[in-house]
Design a protein around this motif. Structure first.
Motif, PDB file in Angstrom:
ATOM      1  N   ASP A  39      54.037  20.794   7.479  1.00 47.19           N
ATOM      2  CA  ASP A  39      52.781  20.979   8.190  1.00 47.19           C
ATOM      3  C   ASP A  39      51.764  19.964   7.681  1.00 47.19           C
ATOM      4  O   ASP A  39      52.101  18.987   7.012  1.00 47.19           O
ATOM      5  CB  ASP A  39      52.270  22.419   8.059  1.00 47.19           C
ATOM      6  CG  ASP A  39      51.881  22.790   6.632  1.00 47.19           C
ATOM      7  OD1 ASP A  39      52.012  21.950   5.710  1.00 47.19           O
ATOM      8  OD2 ASP A  39      51.442  23.938   6.421  1.00 47.19           O
ATOM      9  N   GLU A  40      50.484  20.182   8.015  1.00 43.00           N
ATOM     10  CA  GLU A  40      49.434  19.245   7.642  1.00 43.00           C
ATOM     11  C   GLU A  40      49.281  19.082   6.135  1.00 43.00           C
ATOM     12  O   GLU A  40      48.728  18.090   5.660  1.00 43.00           O
ATOM     13  CB  GLU A  40      48.087  19.704   8.212  1.00 43.00           C
ATOM     14  CG  GLU A  40      48.050  19.787   9.719  1.00 43.00           C
ATOM     15  CD  GLU A  40      48.428  21.142  10.296  1.00 43.00           C
ATOM     16  OE1 GLU A  40      47.765  21.591  11.236  1.00 43.00           O
ATOM     17  OE2 GLU A  40      49.403  21.742   9.791  1.00 43.00           O
ATOM     18  N   PRO A 122      50.374  12.627  13.883  1.00 45.83           N
ATOM     19  CA  PRO A 122      50.160  11.870  12.644  1.00 45.83           C
ATOM     20  C   PRO A 122      49.747  12.740  11.457  1.00 45.83           C
ATOM     21  O   PRO A 122      49.832  12.289  10.320  1.00 45.83           O
ATOM     22  CB  PRO A 122      49.057  10.880  13.024  1.00 45.83           C
ATOM     23  CG  PRO A 122      48.374  11.481  14.201  1.00 45.83           C
ATOM     24  CD  PRO A 122      49.435  12.235  14.944  1.00 45.83           C
ATOM     25  N   LYS A 123      49.335  13.973  11.714  1.00 37.05           N
ATOM     26  CA  LYS A 123      48.950  14.854  10.615  1.00 37.05           C
ATOM     27  C   LYS A 123      50.151  15.479   9.915  1.00 37.05           C
ATOM     28  O   LYS A 123      49.998  16.108   8.867  1.00 37.05           O
ATOM     29  CB  LYS A 123      48.023  15.960  11.125  1.00 37.05           C
ATOM     30  CG  LYS A 123      46.641  15.456  11.532  1.00 37.05           C
ATOM     31  CD  LYS A 123      45.710  16.611  11.892  1.00 37.05           C
ATOM     32  CE  LYS A 123      44.309  16.091  12.198  1.00 37.05           C
ATOM     33  NZ  LYS A 123      43.384  17.205  12.524  1.00 37.05           N
ATOM     34  N   LEU A 124      51.350  15.314  10.494  1.00 35.48           N
ATOM     35  CA  LEU A 124      52.528  15.986   9.954  1.00 35.48           C
ATOM     36  C   LEU A 124      53.504  15.043   9.260  1.00 35.48           C
ATOM     37  O   LEU A 124      54.503  15.508   8.714  1.00 35.48           O
ATOM     38  CB  LEU A 124      53.268  16.731  11.072  1.00 35.48           C
ATOM     39  CG  LEU A 124      52.470  17.712  11.914  1.00 35.48           C
ATOM     40  CD1 LEU A 124      53.402  18.477  12.850  1.00 35.48           C
ATOM     41  CD2 LEU A 124      51.680  18.673  11.050  1.00 35.48           C
ATOM     42  N   ASP A 148      46.802  13.080  19.719  1.00 34.79           N
ATOM     43  CA  ASP A 148      45.589  13.683  19.171  1.00 34.79           C
ATOM     44  C   ASP A 148      45.760  15.174  18.939  1.00 34.79           C
ATOM     45  O   ASP A 148      45.128  15.756  18.059  1.00 34.79           O
ATOM     46  CB  ASP A 148      44.401  13.440  20.112  1.00 34.79           C
ATOM     47  CG  ASP A 148      43.999  11.971  20.158  1.00 34.79           C
ATOM     48  OD1 ASP A 148      44.254  11.267  19.161  1.00 34.79           O
ATOM     49  OD2 ASP A 148      43.469  11.538  21.188  1.00 34.79           O
ATOM     50  N   SER A 149      46.596  15.802  19.752  1.00 33.34           N
ATOM     51  CA  SER A 149      46.925  17.220  19.567  1.00 33.34           C
ATOM     52  C   SER A 149      48.428  17.375  19.646  1.00 33.34           C
ATOM     53  O   SER A 149      49.108  16.618  20.351  1.00 33.34           O
ATOM     54  CB  SER A 149      46.246  18.088  20.626  1.00 33.34           C
ATOM     55  OG  SER A 149      46.719  17.744  21.924  1.00 33.34           O
ATOM     56  N   ASN A 150      48.952  18.348  18.921  1.00 31.93           N
ATOM     57  CA  ASN A 150      50.396  18.541  18.882  1.00 31.93           C
ATOM     58  C   ASN A 150      50.865  19.232  20.163  1.00 31.93           C
ATOM     59  O   ASN A 150      50.361  20.308  20.502  1.00 31.93           O
ATOM     60  CB  ASN A 150      50.767  19.385  17.662  1.00 31.93           C
ATOM     61  CG  ASN A 150      52.245  19.362  17.357  1.00 31.93           C
ATOM     62  OD1 ASN A 150      53.074  19.678  18.202  1.00 31.93           O
ATOM     63  ND2 ASN A 150      52.574  18.971  16.132  1.00 31.93           N
ATOM     64  N   TRP A 286      47.826  10.430   9.019  1.00 29.07           N
ATOM     65  CA  TRP A 286      46.513  10.578   9.655  1.00 29.07           C
ATOM     66  C   TRP A 286      45.396  10.183   8.705  1.00 29.07           C
ATOM     67  O   TRP A 286      44.412   9.556   9.123  1.00 29.07           O
ATOM     68  CB  TRP A 286      46.330  12.034  10.106  1.00 29.07           C
ATOM     69  CG  TRP A 286      44.999  12.323  10.719  1.00 29.07           C
ATOM     70  CD1 TRP A 286      44.614  12.082  12.012  1.00 29.07           C
ATOM     71  CD2 TRP A 286      43.869  12.907  10.061  1.00 29.07           C
ATOM     72  NE1 TRP A 286      43.306  12.487  12.199  1.00 29.07           N
ATOM     73  CE2 TRP A 286      42.831  13.003  11.019  1.00 29.07           C
ATOM     74  CE3 TRP A 286      43.634  13.369   8.773  1.00 29.07           C
ATOM     75  CZ2 TRP A 286      41.579  13.534  10.713  1.00 29.07           C
ATOM     76  CZ3 TRP A 286      42.388  13.896   8.463  1.00 29.07           C
ATOM     77  CH2 TRP A 286      41.376  13.976   9.415  1.00 29.07           C
ATOM     78  N   TYR A 287      45.531  10.503   7.436  1.00 23.64           N
ATOM     79  CA  TYR A 287      44.486  10.151   6.463  1.00 23.64           C
ATOM     80  C   TYR A 287      44.361   8.642   6.327  1.00 23.64           C
ATOM     81  O   TYR A 287      43.255   8.080   6.324  1.00 23.64           O
ATOM     82  CB  TYR A 287      44.800  10.777   5.101  1.00 23.64           C
ATOM     83  CG  TYR A 287      44.768  12.274   5.117  1.00 23.64           C
ATOM     84  CD1 TYR A 287      43.570  12.972   4.974  1.00 23.64           C
ATOM     85  CD2 TYR A 287      45.935  13.011   5.290  1.00 23.64           C
ATOM     86  CE1 TYR A 287      43.542  14.358   4.998  1.00 23.64           C
ATOM     87  CE2 TYR A 287      45.909  14.397   5.320  1.00 23.64           C
ATOM     88  CZ  TYR A 287      44.715  15.061   5.179  1.00 23.64           C
ATOM     89  OH  TYR A 287      44.680  16.429   5.218  1.00 23.64           O
TER      90      TYR A 287
END
Length: 604
Positions: A39-40, A122-124, A148-150, A286-287
């Motif tokens: 996850d994130e 990109p957050k995962l 932008d959203s999963n 994402w970071y």
């Protein structure tokens, strides 16, 4: 009860949800989508709302991935989960593939066609892993497209809400160092590396740094959150404010600024011109992308909290020592039960796991299990990361071995222990293989080593007796363990895989060699131990470190072939059992005490 024997996944998940995801991908103009387990926060254990791999495929293991295309899909797992994969994932809807040896990368190279767009969240994805996937897709002629959203979150109509569990303060007498001191230490390291700040994305690092704990995920007391620590020691903490009581806010103080989670993107975007440390192995892409878009310079380096967190101070060692004594007494109650009631042949794996949890819960201070108990009878014991369920449970039958790997979370420490017990009379082969594993365990428990030694340097010691007989096991020999934090903790480990992190005083590691006979039985012996400070050896030229054992639970005497032991190994077992007896004799009574005394007698 903490243990859940109703496995939530299964083939019907893929049957229901794979078409929903494909419809969403089509609506977005995507030809495929990457589905990691993580996850994130790159957690091992996930809150229900982040079980995206389970939702789309039905697979519930703690490591895996999937790739979904318009006309095909695949689920990737490592060797621990091949049996579970077949039980939970519909083979008509997903190909079964292996994670090892760049399995996902190779599948993408073979499957993606020129011009195809493969979506990803990109957050995962950690940057280091994502770069390999991007190269594969581009080499095949396709393109990775950030979302932008999963799309799973969009298609998942009844997705659970994120957890909102209260944050609690970790007492100073157990933490051993207040958080202003920790922040100052970490900030100095950040400054020495030439950075203005570091983004801390691992919730365990944040929990240790700020002396807080939570309950947002199963088995690990984590408060899900993200932090930015500046080179002057100030911290910006991004967390759901509903988790924070007034005492916790006072504890954090005015050097820790509190923000809503959705303020993180703006905060990163405001770091223009700054040098920001990000760990590419634990922080998602994402970071990095957000910081680089803002004009910040990203310094790729290890999470600056990881190593200090791994080196437990004297208060943390004292706490986990007490936790292991308490846990040891519960284990002895359970091992007595295994040696008596469970010998009937009527007890099954769920009964055993429930009885062990009952014994731990009877302490009155159990916070959670540290992982879901591996309760494997007979052939199920040969499945390294077996998870018992109502569909798979087996009886503990006479003439078999029972392997139980379990642990507890207590406010003063985290435990993890494996014992192998015969049901009825073990065969000569079982005892021989157990003793080979035991010899490896003793070799790793008693080794002395100089400064700079890594776990990779020591791993072969635990395997030598097995190798001499043409045997081996396919998992690591040891992992780091936290102090009322994760049961799996880095950066140290003991395994065949190369590891550049030297073992340092205060590090807790497991010592768990094993042997697994497919369709037969499994054997594993696991104690936790910590690295002690260098000491001089008489006549030696260099100070040497070693390990001190934390786990307290008898080894089953019926499985030890004393004629295979050296005098030193024989003495080690007697000394270990004497320590178990001295530590636990005042914590149990009645028949259990008598059983413990007999179990801890010197070997013949």
């Amino acid at each position: 009860m903490f243990q859940n024997f109703l496995v939530q996944g299964g083939p019907d998940f893929g049957q229901r949800n794979l078409p929903k995801l494909r419809a969403e991908l089509s609506a977005r103009g995507l030809d495929g989508f990457l589905v990691p387990h993580e996850d994130e926060y790159q957690n091992e254990y996930l809150p229900d709302c982040n079980e995206r791999l389970m939702w789309v495929s039905g697979f519930t293991g703690s490591a895996g991935a999937a790739v979904v295309m318009a006309d095909k899909a695949a689920v990737f797992v490592d060797g621990r989960y091949t049996i579970q994969l077949a039980a939970q994932v519909d083979a008509d809807m997903f190909d079964y593939k292996r994670l090892e040896d760049n399995g996902v990368v190779n599948w993408l190279l073979e499957t993606v066609s020129a011009g195809q767009k493969i979506g990803y969240d990109p957050k995962l994805h950690a940057t280091s892993a994502l770069n390999k996937l991007r190269k594969a897709v581009e080499k095949a002629g396709g393109a990775l497209v950030a979302q932008d959203s999963n799309p799973i979150d969009t298609a998942w109509a009844d997705r659970p809400a994120p957890p909102v569990t209260p944050v609690v303060i970790q007492p100073l007498d157990l933490a051993g160092e207040d958080h202003p001191s920790k922040r100052t230490r970490i900030a100095a390291d950040i400054k020495d590396k030439g950075a203005d700040a570091a983004v801390i994305t691992a919730p365990a690092s944040i929990a240790w740094l700020l002396n807080i704990r939570g309950g947002d995920v199963q088995c690990t007391p984590l408060p899900l959150s993200t932090a930015i620590i500046k080179s002057d020691g100030r911290v910006d903490l991004f967390i759901n404010p509903a988790k924070l009581s007034d005492p916790v806010r006072v504890h954090l103080g005015n050097q820790v600024s509190l923000y809503e989670e959705d303020a993180l993107a703006a905060a990163l975007s405001d770091m223009t011109g700054q040098t920001v440390l990000v760990d590419p192995n634990v922080s998602s892409n994402w970071y990095v992308a957000t910081l680089e878009s803002a004009g910040a310079k990203v310094l790729s380096a290890q999470d600056p909290v990881a190593l200090p967190k791994a080196c437990k101070n004297s208060a943390e060692i004292a706490g986990t020592t007490e936790a292991h004594k308490r846990d040891g007494a519960a284990l002895v109650e359970f091992l007595y039960w295994l040696d008596t009631t469970a010998q009937s042949g009527h007890v099954d794996e769920i009964d055993a796991a429930t009885e062990l949890e009952r014994a731990r819960a009877a302490t009155g201070v159990l916070k959670d299990l540290s992982f879901e108990t591996i309760s494997g009878a007979g052939s199920n014991g040969a499945i390294v990361h077996y998870r018992v369920s109502e569909a798979t449970t087996k009886k503990l039958s006479p003439g078999s071995l029972f392997l139980v790997d379990s642990g507890g979370q207590y406010v003063d420490g985290t435990t993890d222990v494996t014992r192998t017990v015969p049901i009825g009379t073990p065969t000569d082969e079982m005892a021989e293989r157990f003793t080979l594993v035991l010899k490896g365990h003793i070799a790793l428990a008693t080794v002395r080593f100089p400064k700079g030694t890594t776990g990779s340097n020591l791993d072969a010691l635990a395997r030598m007796a097995l190798w001499a007989k043409g045997l081996d096991y396919d998992h690591g020999t040891g992992h780091g363990v936290g102090a009322f934090l994760g049961v799996h903790e880095g950066p140290q480990r003991i395994s065949k895989a190369p590891n550049s992190v030297a073992l340092k005083p205060g590090m807790i590691v497991s010592n768990e060699p094993g042997y697994y006979k497919t369709d037969g039985y499994g054997i594993r012996i696991e104690n936790l131990q910590y690295v002690h400070a260098p000491t001089d050896i008489e006549g030696g030229e260099r100070p040497m470190m070693g390990f001190k054992t934390l786990t307290l639970a008898p080894l089953h005497r019926a499985l030890i072939k004393t004629d295979m032991l050296s005098a030193a190994e024989h003495r080690y077992i007697d000394d270990y059992h004497a320590s178990v007896w001295d530590s636990l004799k005042d914590r149990v009574d009645g028949d259990v005490l008598s059983w413990l005394e007999a179990s801890c007698q010197p070997l013949a």
